[in-house]
Design an enzyme around this catalytic site. Structure first.
Site, short mmCIF file in Angstrom:
data_model
loop_
_atom_site.label_atom_id
_atom_site.label_comp_id
_atom_site.label_asym_id
_atom_site.label_seq_id
_atom_site.Cartn_x
_atom_site.Cartn_y
_atom_site.Cartn_z
N GLU A 70 0.81 -1.24 0.00
CA GLU A 70 0.00 0.00 0.00
C GLU A 70 0.83 1.27 0.00
OE1 GLU A 70 -0.55 -2.58 2.00
OE2 GLU A 70 -2.67 -3.15 1.94
N PHE A 132 -11.42 -6.47 14.05
CA PHE A 132 -10.40 -6.99 13.16
C PHE A 132 -10.08 -5.95 12.07
CE2 PHE A 132 -9.22 -9.41 9.28
CZ PHE A 132 -7.97 -9.84 9.74
N GLN A 133 -8.82 -5.70 11.89
CA GLN A 133 -8.33 -4.72 10.92
C GLN A 133 -8.91 -3.33 11.13
OE1 GLN A 133 -8.46 -6.42 6.90
NE2 GLN A 133 -6.44 -7.30 7.26
N LYS A 182 -17.56 0.39 6.10
CA LYS A 182 -17.99 -0.63 5.15
C LYS A 182 -19.51 -0.60 4.93
CE LYS A 182 -17.33 -5.53 4.10
NZ LYS A 182 -16.77 -6.81 4.56
N MET A 495 24.65 7.64 1.73
CA MET A 495 24.64 8.95 2.38
C MET A 495 24.87 8.80 3.88
SD MET A 495 24.57 12.12 1.83
CE MET A 495 23.69 12.84 0.44
#
Lengths: 596, 186
Positions: A70, A132-133, A182, A495
């Site tokens: 993502e 959940f999530q 949702k 760097m």
């Protein structure tokens, strides 16, 4: 192409009331905003929206690019937005999908890139239950967004979508996230898109003060040693041309910031290139010696100013800026011209006198020639060093008549690119300047290429940053994109290693980095590739890359411990630089003249 | 120096978090922050006391204005304004000290709003200075519990901030969508 102020285009879609599900409303809103490509990754809480996407994909109205992580969806939307000047869109699921976005959103927001992110959220009845999530995405993303929304009521969804695009686009661009529960995606409701946006107190385009423009002209007209410091705002307001007119009329040399690269052609006699931490000595010396500094569309980042109290200490400062909050944040200017450069520059131009500032320009050219002799681009071509690779890349792309976009990652190669690639116009270079996000280049290059399939897009990355997002090689093949990839592979997080060498007694802790065999890796993705170990191979491999239809990867196995010079140590004034070592010393620089 | 800032904002979930998050993120030093309804339904009013110099106060104002839900911000430090704070102070009492405490309260025009055998609650309203000095006087008796609202401010007469009338179309747009929603603000 830049994001100038403009009237909304008529999308041709019906704006009147219609019945849709929340999921359909998402895609219908995107269509009305002119969005045709989205970057995303599905998951549970965004599934209804993905299900509805089928009908929009089937008839080609919307193309969804499936990403492999993502974070890269946000970087692709960012690359797309920077290359087109319009909003880039990404869509992911709740919880880990949304938290994975955060780095990409912060990257875009820091560099004023318009991105709209859509995230699924658990259903409203589960909000706040650690479902959940579930994650508090509005809370998590708030500090890295221009604005964000949680949608719990379908009646709000169309207004929120329209506001999101409005806020992302208008004024100083930025990131807007819309978190949609949702159940809201599943419900049906009335969709309309014909209302006027009204956000009291949101002032994206402040009116400029003509008196301030006059004051700025008076200061400039009295100046003997004026200098322009041009930033990203010039590109965002699409005013490179007006800037060039000002430069040539009033005879003012120009230093750019990293994101201002190419604001005026770097081949122009009055262009001094990039200033700041890794800017050329003469550019920084010019900043310290000028008597009037005109900062345009920039925010006095610490990488450009160095030690603040000694920055441009001899100069009166004029600050042209759209965002009021940037005026006086780091530097208090003598004159502030707040407004869109597309308005203020045309107002400024007639008020400034025709001048040449010959003495000042001669002095600068003298400094430039000293730098040339003392420390610039004298390559030992016996060994493969990064500046040489970058310069050859410029030569190779110079010959193409395609639009060229170079996307760099973060680190040494990013600075070498800005020093040794010659940028002819604003918007040629896409890079993460503010946040300095390693792993940016590959996905952003993909996003840029998606926006313009005919462009020649080069992704230039170090071996460290490339390994952060290399999974997107799969996305390149999936979308059949002709992105060319150059890995400046020196076996170190270069760097960081450079800082360890200079400031930490050469203790290389955590910086040596193992790479896979990139040619084999590319082969696994069915991407043609070549490894380059000697300077003599560079030109032919670049030609091979350009002659190949589709993607091509080059693993430039460069000399390991080469440093980026000049360098201003953090906290030092910009004229206290560590210069390039003299010819014959370490670093791969010798007295040998380059072959080009 | 202390600056008094007043901000108006859309009364939406999380707006306090947006404002306080910005202040924390930008490392501003806020002495007090008070939130309440304003005269306009749907618009909240916040009063800030900012500790810093003029440049800091200027930055706080500008950064507040960038918060999308914030509709207006005014620095009223230089204006003639009524500045007040309310404090509820529970002080330990004995039969011997109760009278003295009540005298102090009376001098400060504070009220006794609750009395028990062992303590009483003093309600003080005034400027922070006044509240501070009353608290100093009461401290030796033993302050068991205390709450202060932080500064609220209202400009006097013609010193009122010249705030544009809030456009209402956003509420209309939302109302037309969902029937009632945010409600009509006129």
């Amino acid at each position: 192409m830049a994001l100038a102020k403009r009237e909304p285009e008529d999308s041709g879609y019906d704006l009147g009331p219609q019945e849709f599900t929340g999921s359909q409303m998402i895609w219908e809103s995107l269509l009305r905003e002119g969005v045709r490509i989205v970057f995303g990754h599905p998951g549970g809480a965004i599934l209804p929206a993905y299900d509805a996407l089928a009908e929009y994909e089937a008839d080609g109205r919307i193309h969804h690019v499936l990403v492999r992580h993502e974070q890269c969806a946000a970087h692709m939307a960012d690359g797309f937005a920077r290359a087109t000047g319009d909003v880039g869109v990404c869509i992911v699921t709740s919880g880990p999908g949304a938290t994975n976005l955060v780095t990409g959103l912060a990257t875009a927001q820091m560099d004023s890139v318009p991105v709209v992110a859509i995230t699924g959220q658990v259903p409203t009845n589960l909000l706040g239950t650690d479902a959940f999530q579930e994650s508090d995405v509005v809370g998590v993303s708030q500090p890295v967004c221009k604005h964000n929304y949680l949608v719990t009521d379908i009646a709000e969804l169309p207004l929120v979508m329209k506001e999101a695009f409005y806020i992302a686009r208008e004024g100083r661009p930025g990131v807007v996230l819309v978190d949609i529960c949702k159940d809201v995606q599943i419900e049906s409701g009335t969709f309309r898109y014909d209302f006027e946006i009204s956000l009291p107190g949101f002032e994206p385009w402040p009116e400029y003060s003509p008196e301030a423009v006059q004051d700025a002209a008076d200061l400039l007209n009295k100046s003997e040693r004026p200098l322009i410091l041009a930033g990203h705002g010039v590109h965002l307001s699409n005013t490179s041309e007006e800037l060039l007119q000002l430069v040539e009329k009033a005879g003012i040399p120009v230093v750019t910031t990293l994101l201002g690269t190419g604001n005026i052609p770097e081949t122009h006699p009055l262009s001094l290139g990039m200033g700041g931490m890794h800017g050329e000595a003469f550019a920084n010396r010019a900043v310290q010696a000028c008597d009037v500094l005109i900062a345009m569309g920039m925010r006095f980042d610490d990488r450009i100013t160095g030690r603040l109290d000694r920055f441009a200490a001899n100069a009166k400062i004029i600050h042209f800026e759209l965002d009021k909050a940037e005026v006086g944040k780091n530097i208090v200017p003598d004159v502030a011209v707040v407004g869109d450069l597309a308005d203020t520059l045309p107002a400024y131009l007639p008020l400034v006198e025709d001048r040449r500032h010959q003495e000042w320009v001669d002095t600068l050219n003298e400094w430039r020639s000293e730098t040339d002799e003392a420390d610039i681009i004298q390559f030992e071509v016996e060994e493969l060093i990064p500046p040489y690779v970058i310069r050859q890349l410029w030569h190779a792309t110079e010959r193409t008549d395609k639009r060229v976009i170079v996307v760099t990652d973060v680190g040494q190669h990013q600075m070498w690119e800005s020093q040794y690639y010659i940028h002819e116009q604003a918007g040629m270079l896409l890079t993460s300047g503010g946040l300095g996000t390693m792993g940016y280049a590959l996905p952003a290059a993909l996003g840029a290429q998606m926006s313009d399939p005919g462009a020649l897009v080069w992704c230039v990355a170090g071996d460290g940053g490339f390994q952060m997002t290399l999974q997107e090689l799969a996305t390149i093949q999936q979308e059949k994109l002709p992105v060319k990839i150059a890995i400046i592979n020196n076996g170190f997080l270069g760097m960081v290693r450079q800082w360890q060498q200079i400031f930490y007694d050469k203790r290389y802790v955590g910086t040596p980095i193992l790479s896979p065999d990139y040619v084999k890796l590319a082969d696994a993705y069915d991407i043609p590739a070549a490894a380059v170990r000697h300077p003599s191979e560079v030109v032919s491999v670049l030609e091979q890359a350009h002659a190949t239809d589709g993607p091509f990867l080059v693993d430039f196995q460069v000399k390991e411990e080469v440093n980026v010079y000049p360098m201003v140590a953090p906290g030092a004034a910009v004229d206290e630089l560590i210069r390039r070592p003299k010819p014959g010393h370490v670093q791969g620089y010798s007295g040998v003249q380059p072959s080009w | 120096m202390q600056y008094t800032l007043v901000a108006w904002m859309r009364d939406k979930p999380g707006v306090l978090n947006r404002v306080s998050g910005m202040l924390r993120r930008r490392n501003f030093n806020i002495d007090s922050l008070q939130v309440s309804h304003s005269e306009t339904p749907g618009i909240s009013r916040m009063t800030f006391v900012v500790d810093g110099d003029e440049r800091v106060a200027d930055q706080v104002v500008k950064q507040l204005r960038k918060v999308v839900d914030v509709t207006a911000v005014e620095d009223i430090t230089e204006r003639l304004a009524i500045l007040r704070e309310l404090a509820l102070i529970r002080v330990r009492t004995t039969p011997a000290t109760r009278g003295e405490i009540m005298q102090f309260a009376e001098i400060y025009r504070a009220q006794i709003v609750d009395v028990n055998a062992e303590n009483l609650v003093v309600q003080a309203v005034g400027t922070e200075d006044k509240v501070d000095s009353l608290i100093d006087l009461l401290r030796p008796f033993g302050i068991e519990e205390m709450v202060r609202t932080g500064r609220v401010a209202l400009c006097r007469g013609d010193e009122r901030p010249k705030r544009k009338k809030q456009p209402t179309s956003i509420f209309k747009a939302a109302a037309s969508l969902n029937g009632s929603g945010h409600g009509d603000q006129e």
